[in-house]
Design a protein around this motif. Structure first.
Motif, short mmCIF file in Angstrom:
data_model
loop_
_atom_site.label_atom_id
_atom_site.label_comp_id
_atom_site.label_asym_id
_atom_site.label_seq_id
_atom_site.Cartn_x
_atom_site.Cartn_y
_atom_site.Cartn_z
N SER A 463 -0.61 -4.30 -7.58
CA SER A 463 -1.04 -3.38 -6.52
C SER A 463 -2.06 -4.09 -5.64
N ASN A 468 -7.13 -7.22 -4.87
CA ASN A 468 -8.52 -7.32 -4.41
C ASN A 468 -9.49 -7.55 -5.56
N ASP A 559 -10.43 -5.79 5.70
CA ASP A 559 -9.10 -5.26 6.05
C ASP A 559 -8.90 -5.59 7.53
N VAL A 594 -3.45 -5.83 2.78
CA VAL A 594 -2.67 -4.74 2.19
C VAL A 594 -2.12 -3.83 3.29
N GLN A 595 -2.94 -3.57 4.31
CA GLN A 595 -2.47 -2.77 5.44
C GLN A 595 -1.88 -3.66 6.54
N1 PMP Z 1 -6.76 -2.47 0.58
C1 PMP Z 1 -6.50 -1.69 1.65
C2 PMP Z 1 -6.91 -2.15 3.02
C3 PMP Z 1 -5.83 -0.48 1.47
O1 PMP Z 1 -5.57 0.28 2.54
C4 PMP Z 1 -5.45 -0.10 0.17
C5 PMP Z 1 -4.70 1.19 -0.08
N2 PMP Z 1 -4.82 2.16 0.85
C6 PMP Z 1 -5.76 -0.93 -0.91
C7 PMP Z 1 -6.41 -2.12 -0.66
C8 PMP Z 1 -5.38 -0.57 -2.31
O2 PMP Z 1 -4.03 -0.72 -2.53
P1 PMP Z 1 -3.31 0.03 -3.75
O3 PMP Z 1 -3.39 1.49 -3.47
O4 PMP Z 1 -1.92 -0.53 -3.74
O5 PMP Z 1 -4.00 -0.34 -4.99
#
Ligand code: PMP
Length: 779
Positions: A463, A468, A559, A594-595
């Protein structure tokens, strides 16, 4: 009304004549006993040399081509799968597969001899009727069809007979022969539905030569283990037809006749285990079974009414009861059960000509809450979707919602290439990364191919949060420090560490410092030509504050889409300035993609789209597997090696071959369909249309974004930029009524955060903008 077609006209030969013919043409001598057959004359012969064979005299009306068809089919099956328990042809002493003979009345018939298959016909063994047997029989019939799939014969489509499911409507006039008015009504309704819905759909499915008569008389079980099917006989009804008809032909007779659909489930699951069914086929099994059952009732009851030799196919009263039970179960429930048996998503039946899936919303909501707790959602009631299709999400009653929110299924919902890649890899192998596996190494190579030299190795996890978390562990290890810088409304995940790094969700922590968002709409330096430099100056302040609390930064985690900051648009050069300062202070730069990754910002990499020259690490999640859980950390292999020498870096599921297959398939689609560029174009078009709309709709304060991420901010006063919080809240519900899914974001919760997927075309943009226009009018 004609009853002619119901007559059987069995060949008329005495047993003595048959004996003489067998000796003359095949040199067979032995003990002859007649067997039941619908149209042919059939004898079992225990020959004097110990072998048992079956001698068949075809109906006089049987064209030669049909027998030739059977001969070739059996030869083909024997060649393709010699282990299949079906009869073998035995040649005459002249070396021919069949011989012509003449009856006393001068009618010409074909005579042939086949090997005899040991076993008991299922209809003679009540103890054979079990789901276990039916599953195995379904599998056996599927193997037979697999053997037949490359076979064709000119007569395959001319084997005209009344059991042909696709010609059922020809039996309509015979319905009048049935004595019972209610039964006549049932038969008419089944045929009406067949005509309107089933037959047109069957025409579009897979057709091939099929046996189409594996019923309880023509299938054999092991006498000692009656749950084991050991033979399929009688290829007389074989024809070119829809595969799904095969399943409908296998008997639905249950031990207690109470659950005919349960029988269909077992048979279908068995068939599917060898020859995977297509979704449209699964949804027609129930209807095909009804047609078969009605055909059976009409033919048997009709013949009982006119034939002198009734009794061969008996038990029509039982069949009528079973038909009634099948109808009572209803199409929706039956289809759900058959889907479940084959592990097709139960609630996602294709809307068939207006038919929709029954949706017991309240029961589902209750079950969900009882077993999983409350659902976190944006609406009055959580939505229930059963199917995704590119840009759309579809409810059980077939309503389509445009998805403007979801940032996971980035290349479109239910992408077929990804789904197939997952299926294909998991059908072959899935192990963890302790083993060598081509696709895992290839995927890591492909992901890093166009990155700078120092971003050369991957850690696979499951995930974005985990990615992270691992990235922070690496940064802390590399720097020997605990502190970090993040944006003031950042979100980085849900593990303990990443939750701390998410001030949008958690409190503030001593070892962290929070940078002011470079907001070019309502921020302090929004109209300042030196905004980049001025916003970046906050790094100095943050480092000093952190230092005062006794911490130094291991990293700046950023991000690059600034998503939780309401998709803020940073001034040019901002990211790079901050990165340089952090790096100068000994911290690493972690681009949380991730985004922003996988093309969201109009470049495959978010950090590149934001002009960030040097990042030390990249983390990825959400769109990497288009919905399949996969997270990645990309950094310098030397760092990973140093870390791993001290602390084992291993995730059981992370980067397994199935996940990597999903990841590969996503990259395939992005490259082959040029999705990054397409997304950039559609995103630009969307922003242009929204800016056009802003000229008419004063509530729109700002339209911003890059590529396929769009921030739309609402204000009640453009001069003062007064956040329109209540209106934004209302808008989300109004848009839902327009069947559009959208979410809000930003520190003031007055911004719409749009992340359309790459299946969007300009048509979806127009649909969205028109709906937004109507909704804004209502506010
Ligand atoms: N980083 C960012 C910038 C996110 O937007 C998100 C989830 N919204 C995450 C990390 C976490 O990802 P996950 O829900 O797959 O663990």
């Amino acid at each position: 009304m004609t009853t002619e077609i119901l007559k059987r006209n069995l060949p008329r030969f005495e047993l003595d004549q048959v004996r003489d013919l067998a000796l003359e043409l095949y040199g067979i001598r032995g003990e002859f006993s007649r067997q039941d057959s619908e149209r042919d004359l059939s004898c079992k012969v225990r020959s004097d040399d110990g072998e048992t064979v079956v001698l068949k005299i075809a109906n006089a009306a049987e064209p030669e081509s049909i027998i030739d068809f059977q001969v070739h089919a059996l030869e083909h099956i024997a060649a393709c799968n010699p282990r299949l328990p079906v009869p073998r042809m035995i040649a005459s002493t002249n070396g021919r597969p069949y011989e012509w003979i003449e009856s006393a009345s001068g009618e010409r018939h074909m005579l042939r001899v086949l090997s005899y298959l040991p076993g008991n016909p299922i209809d003679t063994r009540a103890d054979a009727l079990s789901d276990r047997m039916r599953y195995a029989l379904g599998a056996l019939v599927a193997e037979l069809d697999l053997a037949l799939r490359g076979f064709f014969h000119p007569a395959a489509r001319s084997n005209d007979h009344l059991w042909d499911l696709t010609r059922c409507l020809e039996l309509r006039p015979q319905i009048d022969l049935l004595a019972d008015a209610e039964l006549r009504d049932v038969c008419r309704r089944v045929f009406d539905h067949a005509e309107a819905v089933v037959l047109p759909q069957l025409r579009q499915l897979r057709w091939q030569v099929i046996h189409q008569d594996a019923d309880a008389r023509n299938t054999l079980v092991d006498p000692d283990e009656p749950h084991k099917p050991v033979g399929i006989i009688d290829f007389g009804d074989m024809l070119y037809g829809p595969l799904v008809a095969e399943i409908a032909t296998i008997d639905t007779r249950a031990e207690d006749e109470r659950d005919p659909v349960g029988c269909l489930c077992a048979t279908a699951a068995g068939f599917d285990s060898r020859l995977p069914l297509e979704e449209a086929e699964v949804d027609l099994i129930y209807d095909a079974s009804l047609i078969r059952q009605v055909t059976n009732v009409i033919l048997v009851a009709g013949r009982d009414a006119i034939d002198d030799s009734h009794g061969y196919i008996s038990g029509v009263e039982d069949d009528i009861r079973i038909l009634g039970r099948t109808i009572d179960e209803g199409r929706d429930r039956a289809t759900r059960r058959i889907r479940e048996a084959c592990r097709f998503p139960v609630y996602a039946a294709l809307p068939r000509n207006g038919n929709t899936v029954d949706d017991d919303y309240d029961a589902l909501a209750h079950k969900r809450t009882r077993r999983l707790g409350e659902v976190v959602h944006f609406y009055d009631k959580p939505l229930h979707f059963v199917r995704g299709e590119g840009p759309w999400l579809i409810t059980p009653d077939g309503r389509r919602y445009l998805d403007a929110y979801n940032n996971v299924q980035q290349i479109g919902h239910a992408n077929a290439h990804v789904a197939r890649a997952l299926y294909r890899q998991s059908s072959v192998l899935n192990v963890n990364t302790r083993y060598l596996c081509d696709i895992v190494a290839d995927y890591a190579e492909r992901l890093t191919a166009d990155l700078p030299d120092h971003l050369n190795a991957c850690v696979f996890v499951n995930s974005g949060s985990e990615a992270n978390d691992v990235a922070m562990q690496l940064a802390k290890f590399a720097s020997g420090r605990e502190g970090a810088l993040i944006m003031d409304a950042a979100y980085h995940g849900c593990t303990e560490t990443t939750m701390e790094l998410s001030p949008s969700e958690s409190g503030r922590f001593d070892h962290l410092e929070y940078l002011e968002a470079p907001d070019m709409y309502r921020g302090r330096f929004a109209d300042d030509a030196d905004a980049a430099q001025k916003y970046a100056a906050d790094v100095g302040r943050a480092l000093a504050d952190l230092g005062q609390r006794g911490h130094r930064p291991s990293a700046w985690m950023i991000d690059t889409a600034l998503c939780s900051n309401g998709v803020a648009m940073a001034p040019d050069g901002y990211f790079d300035r901050v990165a340089r300062e952090v790096q100068a202070a000994g911290g690493l730069v972690i681009a949380d993609e991730v985004q922003a990754g996988m093309g969201r910002l109009g470049d495959f990499w978010g950090f590149r789209a934001q002009g960030l020259e040097h990042v030390d690490m990249i983390t990825m999640g959400k769109p990497v597997g288009n919905g399949h859980p996969l997270g990645v950390v990309i950094t310098d292999k030397a760092l990973i090696d140093r870390f791993a020498a001290q602390i084992e870096l291993f995730s059981t599921f992370g980067g397994n071959p199935v996940s990597c297959a999903a990841g590969m398939a996503v990259l395939d689609e992005i490259e082959r369909l040029d999705l990054v560029n397409k997304g950039a174009e559609v995103g630009d078009y969307l922003r242009t249309q929204l800016r056009g709309l802003a000229e008419r709709q004063p509530l729109i304060g700002d339209v911003r974004g890059k590529g396929m991420i769009i921030g739309l901010e609402f204000v009640t006063d453009r001069e003062r930029k007064t956040p329109a919080r209540a209106e934004t809240e209302q808008l989300i519900d109004l848009m839902l009524a327009e069947r559009i899914l959208i979410g809000k974001s930003g520190p003031e919760q007055n911004a719409l955060k749009m992340r359309p997927n790459f299946a969007w075309e300009t048509a979806q943009v127009d649909y969205f903008v028109d709906a937004l226009d109507r909704c804004l009018d209502k506010l």
